[in-house]
Structure formats: structure tokens, C-alpha cells
Motif scaffolding. Structure first.
Motif, PDB file in Angstrom:
ATOM      1  N   ASN A 198       4.951   6.976   3.957  1.00 11.75           N
ATOM      2  CA  ASN A 198       3.843   6.727   3.032  1.00 11.75           C
ATOM      3  C   ASN A 198       4.136   7.456   1.726  1.00 11.75           C
ATOM      4  OD1 ASN A 198       2.338   5.451   5.143  1.00 11.75           O
ATOM      5  ND2 ASN A 198       1.833   7.484   5.920  1.00 11.75           N
ATOM      6  N   SER A 252       7.560  10.935  -0.125  1.00  7.99           N
ATOM      7  CA  SER A 252       7.093  10.384   1.154  1.00  7.99           C
ATOM      8  C   SER A 252       6.151  11.368   1.838  1.00  7.99           C
ATOM      9  CB  SER A 252       8.276  10.077   2.073  1.00  7.99           C
ATOM     10  OG  SER A 252       9.079  11.242   2.251  1.00  7.99           O
ATOM     11  N   HIS A 302       0.818  -1.216   0.000  1.00 10.59           N
ATOM     12  CA  HIS A 302       0.000   0.000   0.000  1.00 10.59           C
ATOM     13  C   HIS A 302       0.852   1.267   0.000  1.00 10.59           C
ATOM     14  CE1 HIS A 302      -3.235  -2.795   0.712  1.00 10.59           C
ATOM     15  NE2 HIS A 302      -2.699  -3.166   1.862  1.00 10.59           N
ATOM     16  N   TYR A 315       2.422   8.165  -0.991  1.00 10.57           N
ATOM     17  CA  TYR A 315       1.151   8.289  -1.681  1.00 10.57           C
ATOM     18  C   TYR A 315       1.193   9.286  -2.831  1.00 10.57           C
ATOM     19  CZ  TYR A 315      -1.073   5.645   2.097  1.00 10.57           C
ATOM     20  OH  TYR A 315      -1.433   4.663   2.987  1.00 10.57           O
ATOM     21  N   THR A 329       9.017  16.087   5.455  1.00 10.78           N
ATOM     22  CA  THR A 329       8.669  14.667   5.313  1.00 10.78           C
ATOM     23  C   THR A 329       9.865  13.813   4.917  1.00 10.78           C
ATOM     24  OG1 THR A 329       7.999  14.953   2.989  1.00 10.78           O
ATOM     25  CG2 THR A 329       6.285  15.218   4.685  1.00 10.78           C
ATOM     26  N   HIS A 364       3.677   1.891   1.259  1.00 13.28           N
ATOM     27  CA  HIS A 364       4.496   2.126   2.430  1.00 13.28           C
ATOM     28  C   HIS A 364       5.911   1.635   2.133  1.00 13.28           C
ATOM     29  CE1 HIS A 364       0.600   2.601   4.286  1.00 13.28           C
ATOM     30  NE2 HIS A 364       1.161   2.956   5.431  1.00 13.28           N
ATOM     31  N   PRO A 406       1.983  11.968   2.968  1.00  6.40           N
ATOM     32  CA  PRO A 406       0.726  11.237   3.193  1.00  6.40           C
ATOM     33  C   PRO A 406      -0.391  11.749   2.306  1.00  6.40           C
ATOM     34  CG  PRO A 406       1.090  12.838   4.943  1.00  6.40           C
ATOM     35  CD  PRO A 406       2.327  12.852   4.087  1.00  6.40           C
ATOM     36  N   LYS A 407      -1.476  11.005   2.257  1.00  9.71           N
ATOM     37  CA  LYS A 407      -2.634  11.405   1.471  1.00  9.71           C
ATOM     38  C   LYS A 407      -3.126  12.779   1.928  1.00  9.71           C
ATOM     39  CE  LYS A 407      -4.410   6.758   0.464  1.00  9.71           C
ATOM     40  NZ  LYS A 407      -5.529   5.802   0.689  1.00  9.71           N
TER      41      LYS A 407
END
Length: 217
Positions: free
Chosen positions: A197, A175, A113, A199, A188, A115, A177-178
Motif C-alpha cells: 500500500n 510502501s 487505490h 499511501y 515495509t 496498491h 499503510p495509512k
């Protein structure tokens, strides 16, 4: 003039102003060529830079997995192709993204996912003395790598090593996040052994870095 595409601005900050080598051995470059014949954007306007994140190139044209380690080995050096931003552009990035341009090579173990764990990170290098050049940094301490791991770039401040306006089939991941793909101010960049993450996918751009891996016999 290069379009200010959302896919670009969501990943790098645009300066909207008026504006030590390793001796050859049995080396497996990652990717298999140099950082590429694309040209980083600065000092053009807008001037783009990667900022405050860990990223890896997901695709270059039809080629996927260029930054995936093909065999177990040791990472010994890395290369980055840097643009030459102007004084006002440098000042903008320094003030906006936490100081002088810096970057480090990193190794990611991909999970599910989107990650990934940052297994290791090299020494952080100051990039300012090398603006306008392609420079190779030999690692003071080599990094063991395994087949399937991915070579990335960790940028705690900013790095003018980004070619923009390429085809829509070229993209990289950061890296972030959503819901945070438009946020270039929040830090990040991953530390060693940290899980991130990835995303955020940014099309039409390439981070101009590569690495050298000596394969295990």
C-alpha cells in the motif's frame, strides 16, 4: 539550515547528531536523464536517509511518470547517487535501521487505490563502499518490464540517496499503510510478488536513483 519538516521526518530517519557499468545499446534511461543534479543531504545536519521501505518517485517538478516504463523491454542496470555520511551518522543509521546500507532496484505493477504488486526485485547491493559517489549496478539477471510498470527502489535497511528541501512539487511514495507514515522503524520493504500500500506521499524530497531499460524492438 534545512527545516525539519513533518513531510520529511515522516518518511526518512534523520541522524540528529552533533555532528560495474552496462555498455551502451538502445537504452531508455528511466528517468530520461541521470539521477538528477540535486545533492543528497549527508553529511549535512540533519542527515536524511531512506529507510526500511520500497519507494518510487512520484513527481519531479512538473514532470510525472519519470519512472514509468515507456515501452516493453528489459531492465539491465540501475544507478544511485549517494551522499557521504560521517562516521557517527553511519553508526546511527546502522543501529537504528537494521545494519549496513543496502538497496535493490524493483519493478512495480500499479493497481487501484495506491496498491501495487512488486513484480520483481534485483539483487540487493551493499552501498557503503560507494558513499559519496554515483554508482551503476549491472543486474546479474535482467528483469523483463512492460509498458506502464513503475521502477522503484527497495531499501531493506537504509540508503543515503535522498535529496531533501526541494520544491513542494517534488514528491515520492513509500510502501507504508495509512496511519504509519511517521513510522520509519517498521520493516515495509516489499519482497518479490508482494502487494504493498503506497499511501504515504512525501513532498520536497527526491530519491536519487535511475534505471536503464533496453526496449523490445
Amino acid at each position: 539550515m534545512m527545516p525539519r519538516l513533518r513531510t520529511l521526518l515522516s518518511v526518512f530517519v534523520a541522524a540528529g547528531l552533533a555532528y560495474p557499468a552496462v555498455a551502451p545499446a538502445t537504452l531508455d534511461p528511466v528517468p530520461a536523464t541521470d539521477p538528477g543534479d540535486a545533492t543528497p543531504s549527508c553529511p549535512d545536519k540533519p542527515c536524511y536517509a531512506v529507510g526500511r521501505t520500497t519507494g518510487y518517485q512520484a513527481k519531479v517538478g512538473t514532470n510525472r511518470g519519470l519512472y514509468t516504463v515507456q515501452r516493453d523491454g528489459v531492465l539491465v542496470s540501475w544507478t544511485i547517487k549517494l551522499s557521504k555520511p560521517g562516521d557517527r551518522q553511519i553508526d546511527f543509521f546502522n543501529k537504528s535501521l537494521g545494519g549496513e546500507a543496502q538497496a535493490a532496484i524493483s519493478v512495480l505493477r500499479m493497481g487501484n487505490h495506491l496498491h501495487a504488486r512488486q513484480v520483481a526485485v534485483g539483487e540487493t547491493q551493499k552501498l557503503t563502499p560507494y558513499f559519496g559517489q554515483t554508482v551503476e549496478f549491472a543486474l546479474q539477471r535482467t528483469i523483463p518490464v512492460k509498458k506502464g510498470w513503475v521502477i522503484g527502489l527497495t531499501v531493506p535497511t537504509w540508503a543515503p540517496g535522498l535529496a531533501a528541501g526541494l520544491g513542494n512539487d517534488t514528491s515520492w511514495r513509500a510502501s507504508r499503510p495509512k496511519g504509519s507514515c511517521d513510522d520509519s522503524q517498521t520493516q515495509t520493504a516489499l519482497a518479490a510478488n508482494q502487494i504493498g500500500n503506497f499511501y504515504c506521499l512525501y513532498r520536497t524530497a527526491r530519491i536519487m536513483y535511475s534505471a536503464r531499460v533496453i526496449s523490445t524492438p
